[in-house]
Design an enzyme around this catalytic site. Structure first.
Site, mmCIF file in Angstrom:
data_model
loop_
_atom_site.group_PDB
_atom_site.id
_atom_site.type_symbol
_atom_site.label_atom_id
_atom_site.label_comp_id
_atom_site.label_asym_id
_atom_site.label_seq_id
_atom_site.Cartn_x
_atom_site.Cartn_y
_atom_site.Cartn_z
ATOM 1 N N ASP A 1 -3.056 -3.066 4.363
ATOM 2 C CA ASP A 1 -1.501 -3.268 4.948
ATOM 3 C C ASP A 1 -0.738 -1.876 3.978
ATOM 4 O O ASP A 1 -1.306 -1.573 3.011
ATOM 5 C CB ASP A 1 -0.964 -4.339 4.524
ATOM 6 C CG ASP A 1 0.472 -4.609 5.049
ATOM 7 O OD1 ASP A 1 1.147 -3.869 5.985
ATOM 8 O OD2 ASP A 1 1.227 -5.119 4.112
ATOM 9 N N LYS A 2 0.470 -1.751 4.331
ATOM 10 C CA LYS A 2 1.323 -0.859 3.680
ATOM 11 C C LYS A 2 2.409 -1.571 2.647
ATOM 12 O O LYS A 2 2.366 -1.523 1.526
ATOM 13 C CB LYS A 2 2.085 0.272 4.500
ATOM 14 C CG LYS A 2 2.952 1.321 3.784
ATOM 15 C CD LYS A 2 3.642 2.208 4.885
ATOM 16 C CE LYS A 2 4.810 1.596 5.218
ATOM 17 N NZ LYS A 2 5.838 1.018 4.243
ATOM 18 N N THR B 1 -0.063 -0.721 9.527
ATOM 19 C CA THR B 1 1.105 -1.156 9.253
ATOM 20 C C THR B 1 1.934 -1.301 10.332
ATOM 21 O O THR B 1 1.747 -0.701 11.238
ATOM 22 C CB THR B 1 1.734 -0.065 8.278
ATOM 23 O OG1 THR B 1 3.253 -0.398 7.991
ATOM 24 C CG2 THR B 1 1.768 1.341 8.815
ATOM 25 N N GLY B 2 2.918 -2.275 10.271
ATOM 26 C CA GLY B 2 3.770 -2.337 11.520
ATOM 27 C C GLY B 2 5.005 -1.371 11.304
ATOM 28 O O GLY B 2 6.032 -1.524 12.031
ATOM 29 N N ARG C 1 10.525 10.724 1.090
ATOM 30 C CA ARG C 1 11.003 10.737 2.502
ATOM 31 C C ARG C 1 12.312 11.618 2.736
ATOM 32 O O ARG C 1 13.285 11.063 1.806
ATOM 33 C CB ARG C 1 11.249 9.358 2.970
ATOM 34 C CG ARG C 1 9.999 8.423 2.855
ATOM 35 C CD ARG C 1 10.159 6.876 2.571
ATOM 36 N NE ARG C 1 10.889 6.520 3.885
ATOM 37 C CZ ARG C 1 10.709 4.888 3.905
ATOM 38 N NH1 ARG C 1 9.935 4.392 3.287
ATOM 39 N NH2 ARG C 1 11.535 4.552 4.895
#
EC number: 7.6.2.1
Length: 971
Positions: free
Chosen positions: A368-369, A653-654, A573
């Site tokens: 997962d992230k 990941t979501g 980012r």
């Protein structure tokens, strides 16, 4: 909050009840209850028409009735254990009985007892964890995990909305804004919820966590009040209230909640070692049957030959040593204990003690992230103005410029001379102010207890105390930006629907009126705000967004694309910030066209977007920001270590595609020199075919794909997609649902036949962890090796057989769990050594056959050596051969050891001492006067020397001329 049934309503404190989960067999036999829509009345539990599931967490495999049959079934579904059971049961038949019953039942009973105790301990731990969770009390929810699926009725926030964190449900880092039902939010007092006649109609439970349909109806008004309910009115279980206090009515409980529906049923995991041993046991059994047939054939198939055949099978049953099963189970427990006691990973808990060796056979690691690779804490790292860049070590320079710039420079003086190059101080001030204004962040102050237990908003706190202030927003990126502007001197102190206020380092309050807000969408990839400054009346349009969206909007420049690439390679980012000054006439013209577009009946969204885009032209580029999602400690070296060990890492990941890609770069999941292929969105077979062909032409590049595109590819081209994805050095799947994560794990298991490991931290990772061969927590590094030891046993009876399988040889063999081919520090320094473990050579058929040949050789030497050297009585054969067998066993263990531990030496001498001491009590088998003679000693030593010395010589020559890779490093 009601915690038992949906018809029970709000503000009722209940204990969660822990009930045991049935075994898998009972689960499949039980008829599945049909899910139905329901009507939930506020404050009227007597109107409940249906029985609904209890709101309890159930992670247990068994209950008090299914434990014994369930454990026995799991044990005897394997050929090894079933074989021992059949052989032991055959001894109840007089014509098949060979030897004593306890020689067969004692070892089998010991194995079953150890297994049951281990399973019972695991079950008790699961029960205790469930009980702890199910005993939590709830009244009002504030910064707490939501225990059941609810409709949001009321909040202390004045705007009737609150933020929730959903990272434990869908993996997304952005906070979600939820809106209370307006009818109940408008009620004067909290107690009025019990006095009104109202109900909620909810659709039947579904898997989709992003949709909901329902209605709220109040009957005691004229006319009746009807409100439609959507996903924005829901509070799903496992999410966390991030702002204010909320009150809701439960609509789904227990196994009908969205989080549980997206969780797969827990399976009983079986290690690869057990499966390999099962196959080798079948091979041994086949050899045993063949040997029995040969023996019957030598007798000429006379008399009851079929019964004799079965007797020979039982007679040769010790070819398959039950001590192997005993040592294997105890070794696994020892490995689990070592993991929990490892000082390098304190706090680690082994929850399933049957598969610790799986950590040494992994090929795919699916992680997962959010919360696993990252801490979900955004930190402002870089500000780039085109000619100058500021990092974390030079932020004090920005603060100095903000302090000395004082009040906002007059925009009129700037407009009068637009061609004049602005000073660095002026450009910094404009950039910081733009960042402080262009967002959807709201400052919140510590609430104070009000009347009737409700909390009142701290709007009266106009002191804007820094210690008392927190920020709320749907995106943690925005919170990081606003916190950074506060750290350099420009602080957001207040915000409502129409205005926001900034405080300068000198304490001056700057008020800006919000004229328009254009929220961020995944399609536009940007957000904007139009504000009017109170002191000057100037109107400014600020905008920030992704570089791909902003590059065509801002004025021409020669640095934006290059710097965005540089920041992206660092894993930051990026957001591009720009502004545009508007005159009063320009804004009035825009507002008229904008309002007219919003009233349009046809193509409203397109017309609104066109009007906004008319402003988005030739905007002044102010700055480029870089925000880092803080990684967990040692993530980068750990991923590099795993990659060098030959483990392929997939991130599921979501979260959004852009966010997932940034983390893949910053965590070095994707190396700097690797290309990334972003799989374009596909919705049908034709698009999937074209995109797969485009992907096939790429070489040595990481893959990034969304959950929707993945679903389309798997529907039409499952085999082709998995084959291509497995060739990638890294794969990132974003916007994945919990069920999709589990589906990906199962696909890898089916198409590659390799061992998978899933690692995660939230409720949305449970299905993935359950589906994987091995599920682990967030931290921990361990290197495991598996030892297989085989020895053939001839014709000893009674206690000799039980003693051989237990006290005479068990401790040295068990001590092999302490063996290490290399030291842990060396294994971490050279992770490539791990690749040898994944090949499974320790238990290959080649290795197995070598051990069989060794056993045949040693068995022959022991038996025929004793027959040649015996004198007058047959009992001497037993004495000489059995003693030589014990010594050979101890020497073979010593031959197997690669790194000696003091406990291994103790185990060797303890076992030898036990055997020597027991000779005094074994008059039935040994002639004590013979075993104390010199003849006995030299014959035993001679047989032992002939059986072991050649193997020691072979091992020495092999290590000298063909050493294993780890021995080269050790030397």
């Amino acid at each position: 909050i009601p915690l038992c049934k949906p018809c029970d309503t709000i503000m009722e404190k209940r204990h969660w009840e822990a009930t045991a989960c049935c075994d898998c067999l009972a689960h499949t036999c039980r008829r599945k209850k049909e899910l139905k829509a329901r009507t939930v009345w506020l404050g009227c539990p007597e109107k409940c028409e249906e029985k609904y599931p209890r709101n309890a967490i159930k992670n247990q495999k068994y209950n008090i009735f299914t434990f014994v049959p369930g454990v026995l079934y799991q044990q005897f579904k394997f050929f090894l254990n079933l074989y021992f059971l059949v052989v032991a049961c055959s001894q109840f038949v007089p014509s098949l009985k060979i030897g004593y019953l306890y020689t067969y039942w004692a070892p089998l009973g010991f194995v079953l007892a150890v297994t049951m105790v281990r399973e019972a301990v695991d079950e008790v731990r699961r029960y205790q964890r469930d009980k702890e969770m199910n005993s939590q009390l709830y009244s009002k929810l504030t910064n707490q995990r939501i225990p059941a699926d609810m409709i949001f009725l009321r909040t202390t926030e004045k705007n009737g909305a609150c933020f929730i964190r959903t990272d434990q449900l869908d993996g997304e880092t952005d906070w979600k804004l939820k809106v209370a039902v307006s009818c109940t939010q408008r009620l004067p007092a909290l107690g009025d919820l019990f006095s009104i006649s109202a109900y909620v109609y909810a659709q039947k439970p579904q898997l989709d966590i992003h949709s909901f349909e329902g209605n709220f109806t109040r009957e005691d008004t004229d006319p009746q009040i009807h409100e439609s309910l959507s996903i924005e009115n829901t509070l799903w279980a496992s999410t966390v209230v991030a702002s204010g206090t909320v009150i809701g009515v439960v609509i789904y409980t227990g196994k009908e909640t969205r989080s549980v529906l997206n969780t797969s049923y827990a399976k009983n995991k079986v290690g690869l070692l057990d499966l390999e041993l099962n196959r080798l046991t079948k091979a041994l059994f086949l050899a045993q049957v063949v040997l029995s047939i040969v023996m019957v054939a030598l007798q000429g198939f006379v008399g009851p030959w079929f019964r004799n055949l079965f007797r020979f099978v039982v007679l040769f049953s010790y070819i398959i040593p039950i001590s192997l099963r005993v040592n294997l189970d105890m070794g696994k427990s020892a490995y689990g204990w070592m993991i929990m006691k490892d000082e390098n990973i304190p706090g680690t808990v082994v929850r399933t003690s049957t598969i610790p060796e799986e950590l040494g056979r992994l090929v795919y690691l699916l992680t997962d992230k959010t919360g696993t690779l990252t801490q979900n804490e955004m930190i402002f790292k870089r500000l780039h103005l085109g000619t100058v860049s500021y990092g974390t070590d030079t932020m004090d320079e920005i603060q100095s410029h903000i302090v000395h710039s004082g009040a906002t420079p007059s925009r009129k003086s700037q407009a009068a001379a637009p061609k004049v190059r602005k000073s660095v101080s002026s450009r910094i001030h404009e950039a910081v102010k733009a960042i402080a204004l262009c967002h959807n962040v709201t400052p919140v102050y510590e609430s104070r207890a009000g009347v009737n237990g409700e909390t009142e908003s701290a709007e009266a706190d106009q002191d804007f105390s820094d210690d008392n202030r927190t920020y709320q927003a749907s995106s943690p990126d925005e919170v990081a930006l606003v916190r950074w502007t506060e750290s350099v001197g420009l602080t957001l102190v207040n915000r409502d629907l129409t205005s926001l206020q900034l405080k300068t380092p000198s304490g001056q309050i700057l008020t800006f009126y919000i004229l328009q807000i254009f929220p961020f969408t995944s399609e536009s990839k940007r957000m904007g705000i139009i504000v009017r400054e109170e002191s000057t009346g100037d109107i400014t349009f600020y905008m920030k967004g992704a570089d791909v969206a902003m590059a065509s909007i801002v004025q021409y420049n020669d640095w934006l694309e290059e710097e965005c690439g540089n920041m992206a390679r660092e894993g930051l980012r990026t957001l591009v910030v720009a502004k545009k000054s508007l005159s009063e006439e320009q804004y009035q013209d825009f507002e008229n066209r904008y309002n007219q577009a919003k009233l349009s009946i046809h193509d409203r969204a397109l017309k609104v977007a066109a009007v906004v885009e008319s402003l988005e032209r030739e905007m002044e580029l102010l700055c480029l920001t870089g925000v880092e999602d803080q990684l967990q400690a040692d993530v980068r070296p750990t991923l590099e270590l795993l990659r060098n060990a030959g483990i392929k890492i997939w991130m599921l990941t979501g979260d959004k595609l852009e966010t997932a890609t940034c983390i893949a770069k910053s965590s070095h999941l994707v190396s700097r020199n690797q290309d990334i292929h972003v799989f374009r969105p596909v919705s049908n077979r034709g698009e999937a075919h074209l995109e797969l062909n485009a992907f096939r032409r790429k070489h040595d590049c990481a893959l990034v794909i969304s959950g929707d595109s993945l679903e389309v590819c798997l529907r039409y081209y499952e085999h082709e997609f998995v084959e291509l994805a497995c060739q990638c050095p890294a794969v990132v799947c974003c916007r994945c649902s919990p069920t999709q994560k589990a589906q990906i794990v199962r696909l890898l298991q089916q198409h590659t036949a390799n061992r998978t490991c899933a690692i995660g931290d939230g409720g949305n990772d449970v299905s993935m962890i359950q589906a994987a061969d091995c599920g682990i927590g967030i931290e921990g590094k361990a290197v495991f090796s598996s030892i297989f030891y085989f020895a053939s046993v001839p014709l000893y009876q009674g206690f000799l057989m039980v003693g051989y399988a237990t006290i005479y040889t068990m401790f040295p063999v068990f001590s092999l769990v302490l063996d290490q081919d290399v030291k842990p520090e060396m294994a971490l320094l050279y992770p490539e050594l791990y690749k040898d473990l994944t090949k499974g050579r320790s238990l290959s058929f080649k290795t197995f056959l070598i051990w069989v040949l060794v056993s045949v050789y040693q068995g022959g030497i022991l038996m025929y050596g004793a027959l040649v050297l015996f004198e007058s009585e047959f009992v001497h054969v037993v004495a000489i051969s059995f003693t030589a067998l014990i010594l050979t066993e101890l020497l073979m263990v010593a031959l197997t050891i690669r790194t000696w531990h003091w406990l291994m030496v103790v185990a060797e001498f303890f076992s030898l001492g036990c055997y020597v001491a027991s000779l005094a009590f074994l008059n039935e088998y040994f002639d004590l006067s013979f075993i104390t003679t010199r003849a006995f000693l030299w014959k035993v030593c001679a047989i032992t020397l002939v059986s072991c010395l050649p193997l020691y010589i072979i091992k020495y020559l092999k290590r000298k001329f063909s050493p294993p890779s780890y021995s080269k490093l050790s030397s």
